[in-house]
Scaffold this motif. Structure first.
Motif, PDB file in Angstrom:
ATOM      1  N   SER A  57       0.830  -1.203   0.000  1.00 14.93           N
ATOM      2  CA  SER A  57       0.000   0.000   0.000  1.00 14.93           C
ATOM      3  C   SER A  57       0.869   1.259   0.000  1.00 14.93           C
ATOM      4  CB  SER A  57      -0.936   0.027   1.202  1.00 14.93           C
ATOM      5  OG  SER A  57      -0.218   0.293   2.385  1.00 14.93           O
ATOM      6  N   GLU A  58       0.332   2.298  -0.575  1.00 14.27           N
ATOM      7  CA  GLU A  58       1.043   3.578  -0.669  1.00 14.27           C
ATOM      8  C   GLU A  58       1.413   4.107   0.716  1.00 14.27           C
ATOM      9  OE1 GLU A  58       0.167   8.065  -2.364  1.00 14.27           O
ATOM     10  OE2 GLU A  58      -1.078   6.413  -3.049  1.00 14.27           O
ATOM     11  N   GLU A  59       0.500   3.996   1.667  1.00 16.61           N
ATOM     12  CA  GLU A  59       0.751   4.491   3.020  1.00 16.61           C
ATOM     13  C   GLU A  59       1.900   3.736   3.675  1.00 16.61           C
ATOM     14  OE1 GLU A  59      -2.288   3.437   2.035  1.00 16.61           O
ATOM     15  OE2 GLU A  59      -3.691   5.096   2.306  1.00 16.61           O
ATOM     16  N   LEU A  60       1.902   2.413   3.544  1.00 16.29           N
ATOM     17  CA  LEU A  60       2.949   1.613   4.162  1.00 16.29           C
ATOM     18  C   LEU A  60       4.311   1.930   3.551  1.00 16.29           C
ATOM     19  CD1 LEU A  60       3.612  -0.523   6.258  1.00 16.29           C
ATOM     20  CD2 LEU A  60       3.138  -2.273   4.540  1.00 16.29           C
ATOM     21  N   VAL A  61       4.359   2.119   2.248  1.00 20.03           N
ATOM     22  CA  VAL A  61       5.624   2.463   1.589  1.00 20.03           C
ATOM     23  C   VAL A  61       6.118   3.829   2.064  1.00 20.03           C
ATOM     24  CG1 VAL A  61       6.693   2.968  -0.639  1.00 20.03           C
ATOM     25  CG2 VAL A  61       5.215   0.972  -0.401  1.00 20.03           C
ATOM     26  N   LYS A  62       5.206   4.798   2.212  1.00 18.75           N
ATOM     27  CA  LYS A  62       5.600   6.128   2.714  1.00 18.75           C
ATOM     28  C   LYS A  62       6.144   6.035   4.132  1.00 18.75           C
ATOM     29  CE  LYS A  62       2.335   8.796  -0.071  1.00 18.75           C
ATOM     30  NZ  LYS A  62       1.098   9.584  -0.057  1.00 18.75           N
ATOM     31  N   VAL A  63       5.484   5.253   4.959  1.00 19.77           N
ATOM     32  CA  VAL A  63       5.957   5.069   6.332  1.00 19.77           C
ATOM     33  C   VAL A  63       7.318   4.367   6.318  1.00 19.77           C
ATOM     34  CG1 VAL A  63       5.520   3.803   8.479  1.00 19.77           C
ATOM     35  CG2 VAL A  63       3.711   5.168   7.443  1.00 19.77           C
ATOM     36  N   GLY A  64       7.465   3.356   5.493  1.00 13.82           N
ATOM     37  CA  GLY A  64       8.740   2.639   5.399  1.00 13.82           C
ATOM     38  C   GLY A  64       9.875   3.546   4.978  1.00 13.82           C
ATOM     39  N   LYS A  65       9.649   4.353   3.947  1.00  9.99           N
ATOM     40  CA  LYS A  65      10.685   5.296   3.495  1.00  9.99           C
ATOM     41  C   LYS A  65      11.045   6.271   4.616  1.00  9.99           C
ATOM     42  CE  LYS A  65       9.312   7.438  -0.169  1.00  9.99           C
ATOM     43  NZ  LYS A  65       8.777   7.983  -1.421  1.00  9.99           N
ATOM     44  N   SER A  66      10.043   6.737   5.319  1.00  7.44           N
ATOM     45  CA  SER A  66      10.273   7.690   6.400  1.00  7.44           C
ATOM     46  C   SER A  66      11.034   7.049   7.557  1.00  7.44           C
ATOM     47  CB  SER A  66       8.943   8.265   6.887  1.00  7.44           C
ATOM     48  OG  SER A  66       8.322   8.982   5.838  1.00  7.44           O
ATOM     49  N   LEU A  67      10.725   5.809   7.873  1.00 12.47           N
ATOM     50  CA  LEU A  67      11.458   5.108   8.928  1.00 12.47           C
ATOM     51  C   LEU A  67      12.921   4.921   8.548  1.00 12.47           C
ATOM     52  CD1 LEU A  67       8.843   2.417  10.061  1.00 12.47           C
ATOM     53  CD2 LEU A  67       9.601   4.444  11.339  1.00 12.47           C
TER      54      LEU A  67
END
Length: 149
Positions: A57-67
């Motif tokens: 999901s787009e949200e999970l990828v954004k969170v992953g990149k941010s982490l």
């Protein structure tokens, strides 16, 4: 950035989406990158929606990149609370990618594989790496535009 601040209380997901457009430098992130990344994680993981996110999901990828940015600039300890929440939501595939990126090691690294096995995390497809590569390309494009201007 002000638009994100204005939306924080009314629509945190939209605010997180706006903050995630900030062009982070994954090769050499700084404190500004980490601050914005922290805001993305905080806003997108508000509530319990992350328990329903699909692996790509787009949200999970954004969170992953941010982490990844937060882990590179600050430490793995700083992201540990978010890691625990994602682990409890069984989002371990993205966590494998986050830890590999923070440690700057490939997913097939023996040390990483042993760590994931101890944690009970399962490697999945490389959704995060493709997003990081695209973000790097965007940043290089923006840097080129600044040089030409």
């Amino acid at each position: 950035m002000k638009v994100g601040e204005l939306l924080e209380l009314k629509d945190p997901k939209k605010a997180g989406d706006i903050y995630s457009r900030y062009p982070a430098n994954f090769d050499n992130p700084n404190n500004d990158d980490a601050f914005i990344a922290g805001e993305v994680v905080r806003l997108l993981m508000r509530g319990k929606d992350y328990t329903k996110w699909k692996a790509d999901s787009e949200e999970l990828v954004k969170v992953g990149k941010s982490l990844v940015v937060m882990g590179l600039v600050q430490s793995v300890e700083v992201i540990s609370g978010w890691v625990e929440k994602l682990e409890a939501a069984n989002q371990t595939s993205i966590l494998c990618e986050v830890f590999c990126a923070v440690n700057r090691k490939p997913k097939d690294d023996e040390e990483m594989k042993r760590y994931f096995q101890r944690k009970g995390w399962i490697l999945g497809k490389a959704t995060l790496q493709a997003a990081i590569d695209a973000a790097r390309a965007d940043l290089h494009h923006l840097e080129g535009a600044w040089v030409k201007a």
